[in-house]
Write an enzyme that holds these catalytic residues in place. Structure first.
Site, mmCIF file in Angstrom:
data_model
loop_
_atom_site.group_PDB
_atom_site.id
_atom_site.type_symbol
_atom_site.label_atom_id
_atom_site.label_comp_id
_atom_site.label_asym_id
_atom_site.label_seq_id
_atom_site.Cartn_x
_atom_site.Cartn_y
_atom_site.Cartn_z
ATOM 1 N N ARG A 147 0.598 -1.349 0.087
ATOM 2 C CA ARG A 147 -0.800 -0.060 0.143
ATOM 3 C C ARG A 147 1.043 1.583 0.222
ATOM 4 O O ARG A 147 1.548 1.633 0.749
ATOM 5 C CB ARG A 147 -0.662 0.133 1.491
ATOM 6 C CG ARG A 147 -1.690 1.161 1.458
ATOM 7 C CD ARG A 147 -2.547 1.334 2.760
ATOM 8 N NE ARG A 147 -1.671 1.974 3.561
ATOM 9 C CZ ARG A 147 -2.374 2.501 4.863
ATOM 10 N NH1 ARG A 147 -3.851 2.228 5.061
ATOM 11 N NH2 ARG A 147 -2.350 3.406 5.065
ATOM 12 N N TYR A 159 -3.408 11.824 5.452
ATOM 13 C CA TYR A 159 -3.774 10.252 5.904
ATOM 14 C C TYR A 159 -2.341 9.530 5.910
ATOM 15 O O TYR A 159 -1.767 9.314 4.516
ATOM 16 C CB TYR A 159 -4.603 9.859 5.915
ATOM 17 C CG TYR A 159 -5.091 8.189 5.822
ATOM 18 C CD1 TYR A 159 -5.488 7.677 7.157
ATOM 19 C CD2 TYR A 159 -5.075 6.993 5.075
ATOM 20 C CE1 TYR A 159 -4.992 6.480 7.375
ATOM 21 C CE2 TYR A 159 -4.840 6.040 5.666
ATOM 22 C CZ TYR A 159 -5.519 5.571 6.817
ATOM 23 O OH TYR A 159 -4.281 4.103 7.474
ATOM 24 N N ASP A 210 -5.777 3.359 0.184
ATOM 25 C CA ASP A 210 -6.269 3.537 0.481
ATOM 26 C C ASP A 210 -6.783 5.812 0.923
ATOM 27 O O ASP A 210 -6.278 6.563 1.457
ATOM 28 C CB ASP A 210 -6.395 4.185 2.097
ATOM 29 C CG ASP A 210 -6.946 3.345 3.577
ATOM 30 O OD1 ASP A 210 -8.083 4.221 2.916
ATOM 31 O OD2 ASP A 210 -7.156 3.158 4.505
ATOM 32 N N HIS A 212 -9.663 6.715 2.129
ATOM 33 C CA HIS A 212 -9.274 7.150 4.180
ATOM 34 C C HIS A 212 -10.201 8.180 4.171
ATOM 35 O O HIS A 212 -10.959 8.560 4.668
ATOM 36 C CB HIS A 212 -8.570 7.549 4.733
ATOM 37 C CG HIS A 212 -8.175 6.651 5.864
ATOM 38 N ND1 HIS A 212 -8.726 7.357 7.314
ATOM 39 C CD2 HIS A 212 -7.863 5.580 6.618
ATOM 40 C CE1 HIS A 212 -8.901 6.673 8.003
ATOM 41 N NE2 HIS A 212 -8.004 5.895 7.721
ATOM 42 N N ARG A 283 -13.444 -5.471 4.070
ATOM 43 C CA ARG A 283 -12.414 -5.205 4.616
ATOM 44 C C ARG A 283 -12.814 -5.717 6.188
ATOM 45 O O ARG A 283 -12.160 -4.776 7.529
ATOM 46 C CB ARG A 283 -12.130 -4.051 4.402
ATOM 47 C CG ARG A 283 -10.868 -4.119 3.413
ATOM 48 C CD ARG A 283 -10.791 -3.383 2.755
ATOM 49 N NE ARG A 283 -9.439 -2.268 4.370
ATOM 50 C CZ ARG A 283 -8.423 -2.095 4.605
ATOM 51 N NH1 ARG A 283 -8.315 -3.818 4.576
ATOM 52 N NH2 ARG A 283 -8.118 -1.464 5.494
ATOM 53 N N GLU A 339 -4.370 -7.630 5.077
ATOM 54 C CA GLU A 339 -3.781 -6.109 5.725
ATOM 55 C C GLU A 339 -2.629 -6.500 6.735
ATOM 56 O O GLU A 339 -3.464 -7.480 7.690
ATOM 57 C CB GLU A 339 -4.404 -4.961 5.560
ATOM 58 C CG GLU A 339 -3.838 -3.929 6.452
ATOM 59 C CD GLU A 339 -4.318 -2.710 6.918
ATOM 60 O OE1 GLU A 339 -5.655 -2.876 7.135
ATOM 61 O OE2 GLU A 339 -3.859 -1.417 6.285
ATOM 62 N N TRP A 402 -12.120 11.910 8.479
ATOM 63 C CA TRP A 402 -10.311 11.742 8.811
ATOM 64 C C TRP A 402 -10.070 10.241 8.216
ATOM 65 O O TRP A 402 -10.401 9.463 8.085
ATOM 66 C CB TRP A 402 -9.757 11.756 10.030
ATOM 67 C CG TRP A 402 -8.840 11.820 10.176
ATOM 68 C CD1 TRP A 402 -7.902 12.122 9.601
ATOM 69 C CD2 TRP A 402 -8.459 10.003 10.771
ATOM 70 N NE1 TRP A 402 -7.009 11.414 9.879
ATOM 71 C CE2 TRP A 402 -7.007 10.491 10.413
ATOM 72 C CE3 TRP A 402 -8.861 8.762 10.678
ATOM 73 C CZ2 TRP A 402 -5.795 9.234 10.851
ATOM 74 C CZ3 TRP A 402 -7.775 7.700 10.971
ATOM 75 C CH2 TRP A 402 -6.591 8.232 10.636
HETATM 76 O O1 EZ4 Z 1 -6.769 4.078 10.281
HETATM 77 O O2 EZ4 Z 1 -6.748 1.279 11.767
HETATM 78 O O3 EZ4 Z 1 -6.209 0.252 6.602
HETATM 79 N N1 EZ4 Z 1 -5.936 1.095 7.257
HETATM 80 C C1 EZ4 Z 1 -6.536 1.806 7.994
HETATM 81 C C2 EZ4 Z 1 -6.111 2.680 9.211
HETATM 82 C C3 EZ4 Z 1 -7.257 3.058 9.647
HETATM 83 C C4 EZ4 Z 1 -6.864 2.733 11.964
HETATM 84 C C5 EZ4 Z 1 -8.113 3.220 12.613
HETATM 85 O O4 EZ4 Z 1 -7.766 3.039 13.611
HETATM 86 O O5 EZ4 Z 1 -7.141 2.764 7.215
HETATM 87 O O6 EZ4 Z 1 -4.593 3.186 9.039
HETATM 88 CO CO CO Z 2 -8.050 1.625 5.031
#
Ligand code: EZ4
Ligand code: CO
Length: 402
Positions: A147, A159, A210, A212, A283, A339, A402
C-alpha cells in the site's frame, strides 16, 4: 465444562490494546482482542460491567449460542463497542475450543485452503520521492503487495504518513490532532505517484491505496478512472459507506477494484455492497465484526457474489486479532489478501505468537488454538495511555471525514 472467570487486560506497549482472557474449570483458557482505537475503555467497560458477569457458568464450547446471547440478548444491537466486545468473547471461545481439540484453529473451520496468506504492507513517505523509495524497501523485504500513501504538496498532514517507516500509528495525541484536507490537491497528485511507481518498479508488485473516506462519490469515480492505467490491486474506502448506494456511481465509472469495510461491524453493513456487487473486497475483520463466528457469515455471503476478503490489519488490531485472522484467512475459500502492519518489538513481546513472515506471506503455526498468548506480567508494565485519532477539516474549517 464451565467458564469460571474472565477479565480484561489493558496494556500500552507503544500503543493501547484491550484483551479478554477467559478461564475454565478444566484449566484451559483463551484470549480475544477487544481493541477499538481511541475508544478502548468503552469496550473494556462493556465487557467488565455487562458481558463478563453473564459468561460465568456457561459452557465455553457453546460459542454459537453465546454469540446470539450477546447479540440478540442485549436488545441494543450492533455498533463498534458492542461488536468488538462480542468479538473478544468469540475469539477466546474459539481459542479454547481449538485447544480442547488439540488442533490449530484453522482445522476447526474446515482446514487449510492455502499454504500461506498473501499480505500487504504499508509504504509511506513525506513526498513522492520518499514514497517511491519506501515502496522499494518493501519490495526488497520480499513483499508482493504494498500500500502506498504519500504526503501531498499543499497538505501538511496527509492520511497514512508515519513518523518512521515501519510503525504508522494515527492516534497521536490525547485529544484529536486537527489536520487540513484539500481534495483538488490530492486528486492532482495521486495519479502522478502511481505513474512513477509503475515506471520505477513495473507491474509485478501489487499496489494498493487507501483514500480513507475523503472523496465524494463523483470524485471517487474520477480518481478510480485516472488510476486505471496503473492497475491497482484496490482503491480502499474511496467514499464514506453509510450510504451504500453511492457506490453504484463509482462502480459504473471505473474498473479499478474497490475495497470497503474496515469500520463495518456486522453483515448488515456489508449486505448491499456485496449483493449489488459494488465492491471487490470486503475488509471486515475479526475484532470489529463480531469475531470468527460472524466474519464467517460475512465471507460466505461475499462468496456468492465473487467478493473476496481483504481484512483490516493495522497496528491497532492486536497480535491476538492477527493470529485469529490468519487462521481465518488460511481457511476461508474466498480469500483475497490480508493487511499486515508490523507491530513493534514491545508489542510482540507482550503477545508471543507463532505466525511468521516469509516471502511476502504470513504462515500460521500449528500450536493448538489461535497461537497467540499474552505475557500478563509484561503487559502490566505498560499502563493505558489515552490517545485519539485525528480529525480533518477543509480549508474553510468544515469538519470533513478523517
Ligand atoms: O486508519 O486502523 O487501512 N488501514 C487504515 C487504518 C485506520 C486505523 C484506525 O484506527 O485505514 O490505518
Ligand atoms: Co483503511
Amino acid at each position: 465444562m464451565k467458564i469460571t472467570s474472565a477479565r480484561v487486560i489493558v496494556t500500552s506497549p507503544g500503543r493501547n490494546f484491550v484483551t479478554l482472557k477467559v478461564e475454565t474449570d478444566e484449566g484451559v483458557s483463551g484470549i480475544g482482542d477487544a481493541t477499538l482505537n481511541g475508544r478502548e475503555l468503552a469496550v473494556a467497560s462493556y465487557l467488565t460491567d455487562h458481558v463478563i458477569p453473564s459468561l460465568i457458568g456457561r459452557d465455553p464450547r457453546m460459542s454459537e449460542d453465546i454469540w446470539h446471547y450477546l447479540y440478540r440478548g442485549a436488545y441494543w444491537r450492533r455498533g463498534p463497542v458492542t461488536m468488538s466486545a462480542i468479538a473478544a468473547v468469540d475469539t477466546a471461545l474459539w481459542d479454547i475450543k481449538a485447544k480442547l481439540a488439540d488442533l490449530p484453529l484453522y482445522q476447526l473451520l474446515g482446514g487449510k485452503s492455502r499454504d500461506r496468506v498473501l499480505i500487504y504492507g504499508h509504504a509511506n513517505g513525506a513526498d513522492l520521492e520518499a514514497t517511491v523509495d519506501a515502496v522499494g524497501k518493501y519490495i526488497d523485504m520480499g513483499y508482493k503487495a504494498i500500500r502506498a500513501q504519500s504526503g501531498v504538496p499543499g497538505i501538511e498532514k496527509a492520511y497514512g504518513i508515519g513518523r518512521g517507516d515501519m510503525y504508522y500509528e494515527p492516534a497521536d495525541a490525547r485529544l484529536p490532532t486537527e489536520t487540513v484536507w484539500d481534495t483538488p490537491a490530492y486528486l492532482n497528485f495521486v495519479p502522478k505517484l502511481f505513474e512513477k511507481l509503475r515506471d520505477t518498479y513495473g507491474f509485478e508488485p501489487q499496489l494498493l491505496h487507501d483514500v480513507h473516506h475523503r472523496l465524494t462519490p463523483n470524485e471517487a469515480a474520477q480518481l478510480g478512472k485516472s488510476l486505471e492505467p496503473y492497475r491497482l490491486f484496490w482503491m480502499e474506502d474511496c467514499t464514506p459507506a453509510e450510504n451504500q448506494e453511492a457506490f453504484r456511481h463509482v462502480r459504473r465509472h471505473t474498473t479499478t477494484p474497490l475495497a470497503v469495510g474496515e469500520v463495518f461491524n456486522t453483515i448488515w453493513d456489508c449486505k448491499q455492497l456485496i449483493e449489488e456487487q459494488l465492491i471487490d473486497y470486503i475488509r471486515a475483520t475479526v475484532v470489529h465484526a463480531g469475531g470468527i463466528t460472524h466474519l464467517r457469515r460475512i465471507a460466505d455471503l461475499a462468496a456468492l457474489y465473487q467478493v473476496r476478503t481483504g481484512s483490516h490489519g493495522a497496528t491497532d488490531l492486536s497480535p491476538v486479532c492477527m493470529g485469529a485472522a490468519l487462521h481465518f484467512d488460511t481457511w476461508v475459500p474466498n480469500f483475497g489478501i490480508q493487511e499486515y502492519m508490523r507491530h513493534t518489538d514491545e508489542t510482540d513481546a507482550v503477545f508471543p505468537h507463532d505466525y511468521r513472515f516469509e516471502d511476502g506471506h504470513l504462515i500460521v503455526g500449528e500450536t493448538p488454538g489461535h497461537g497467540v498468548t499474552i505475557d500478563e506480567a509484561l503487559a502490566a508494565k505498560y499502563p493505558y495511555d489515552p490517545a485519539s485519532l485525528p480529525i480533518a477539516r477543509l480549508r474553510d474549517g468544515t469538519l470533513w471525514h478523517w
